[in-house]
Design an enzyme around this catalytic site. Structure first.
Site, PDB file in Angstrom:
ATOM      1  N   ALA A 280     -15.402  16.165  -5.529  1.00  0.00           N
ATOM      2  CA  ALA A 280     -14.283  15.318  -5.917  1.00  0.00           C
ATOM      3  C   ALA A 280     -14.687  13.858  -6.041  1.00  0.00           C
ATOM      4  CB  ALA A 280     -13.143  15.442  -4.890  1.00  0.00           C
ATOM      5  N   CYS A 281     -15.666  13.430  -5.249  1.00  0.00           N
ATOM      6  CA  CYS A 281     -16.014  12.011  -5.224  1.00  0.00           C
ATOM      7  C   CYS A 281     -17.490  11.845  -4.954  1.00  0.00           C
ATOM      8  CB  CYS A 281     -15.198  11.281  -4.155  1.00  0.00           C
ATOM      9  SG  CYS A 281     -15.683   9.555  -3.943  1.00  0.00           S
ATOM     10  N   GLY A 282     -18.210  11.316  -5.912  1.00  0.00           N
ATOM     11  CA  GLY A 282     -19.649  11.229  -5.767  1.00  0.00           C
ATOM     12  C   GLY A 282     -20.126  10.139  -4.840  1.00  0.00           C
TER      13      GLY A 282
END
Length: 304
Positions: free
Chosen positions: A137-139
């Site tokens: 979802a979030c790098g």
């Protein structure tokens, strides 16, 4: 090698309506596969990201570009899938993108990739190693600090003379969607496509459960094919435009990022500071151009 999709039995429920009865049916459903990938450099763990298996070498190469470790294809010497986390694994011979395992590995999960950099290429600073999982979802969630992520790019996108017709840009969302083979089966994958700005030609498209991974795979493709920097191109993504996607585009020398959905405020700020053209809400023949609007030829733009 891991699967991109898998099937699972589900109960499909249809609620009653005025013109139809409700129903509950057992059937098979297609799911996008999500598995961890540990990226190592010369045997030292660098990060673990949750990704859709496939194009792992491109994913690692693109990630190293976004982290400022490499800027040219000659700096990426080889990569090899090892055994599971903690099992080690033999290094690949320089120049070979090898896939395999030895008996000592205890079996290859294809979820650990060890990269060898070319001689003379500095190894990543151990302080930059991400100390927690990078989720799909979030790098940037696992990064020690945002300052470490906002690395100065080796390429200046502000001076790129790229121009794109608004009609060409508006068509890229549908064009990209038509290329999303795994999405059509699962509905659960992001996509990133790289296009030639002058012709609208698709150069490469990649899918992944993580939007940042899809972009890394595109950039990694460019690394392995000796195409950095990616001047004169448009990066089209299927979701929203986050800060990290802007950062990845800038690090690869891509002057324009176009997204189906909204950008974040930080994404716009970074695009402004680096000279990248950021376009959002590209759908239904309209779009919002947040930065450097002179690069989008429309013929109707009034002075602001």
């Amino acid at each position: 090698m891991g699967r991109i999709t898998t099937r699972k039995k589900v109960v499909h429920i249809t609620v009653p309506r005025a013109d139809a009865e409700g129903a509950a049916v057992r059937r098979m459903d297609n799911l996008a596969v999500e598995e961890p990938l540990e990226i190592r450099v010369s045997g030292a763990p660098l990060t673990v990201t949750m990704r859709t298996p496939g194009h792992d070498v491109e994913l690692a190469a693109g990630f190293l570009v976004s982290e400022g470790v490499i800027t040219h294809h000659d700096q990426f010497a080889s990569a090899i899938h090892c055994g599971g986390p903690g099992t080690g694994g033999a290094a690949a011979a320089p120049g070979a993108y090898a896939l395999g395992a030895s008996a000592a590995d205890g079996g290859n999960t294809y979820n650990v990739l060890d990269v060898t950099l070319a001689p003379g290429t500095p190894l990543p600073d151990p302080a930059r190693a991400r100390h927690s999982y990078t989720t799909s979802a979030c790098g940037v969630c696992g990064s020690a600090s945002i300052e470490q992520v906002a690395t100065t790019s080796a390429f200046d996108v502000s001076g790129d003379e790229l121009e794109v017709d608004a009609t060409t840009l508006a068509a890229l969302t549908d064009e990209l969607r038509s290329r999303q083979e795994a999405f059509e089966k699962t509905g659960g994958l992001h996509a990133a496509g790289l296009y030639d700005a002058a012709t609208g030609e698709l150069l490469v498209v990649r899918e992944d459960v993580g939007r940042h991974n899809a972009v890394d795979k595109v950039v990694g493709w460019a690394v392995l094919n000796g195409r950095l920097p990616l001047g004169g191109t448009v990066l089209q993504v299927s979701g929203r435009a986050s800060f990290e996607l802007v950062q990845k585009a800038v690090m690869a020398g891509i002057p324009m990022l176009s997204a189906v959905s909204a950008p974040s405020s930080l994404a716009v700020e970074m695009a402004e500071s680096t000279g990248l053209t950021l376009v959002g809400f590209v759908r239904g023949g309209s779009m919002n151009v947040y930065t450097r609007p002179e690069r989008v030829r429309d013929g109707v733009l009034a002075p602001v």
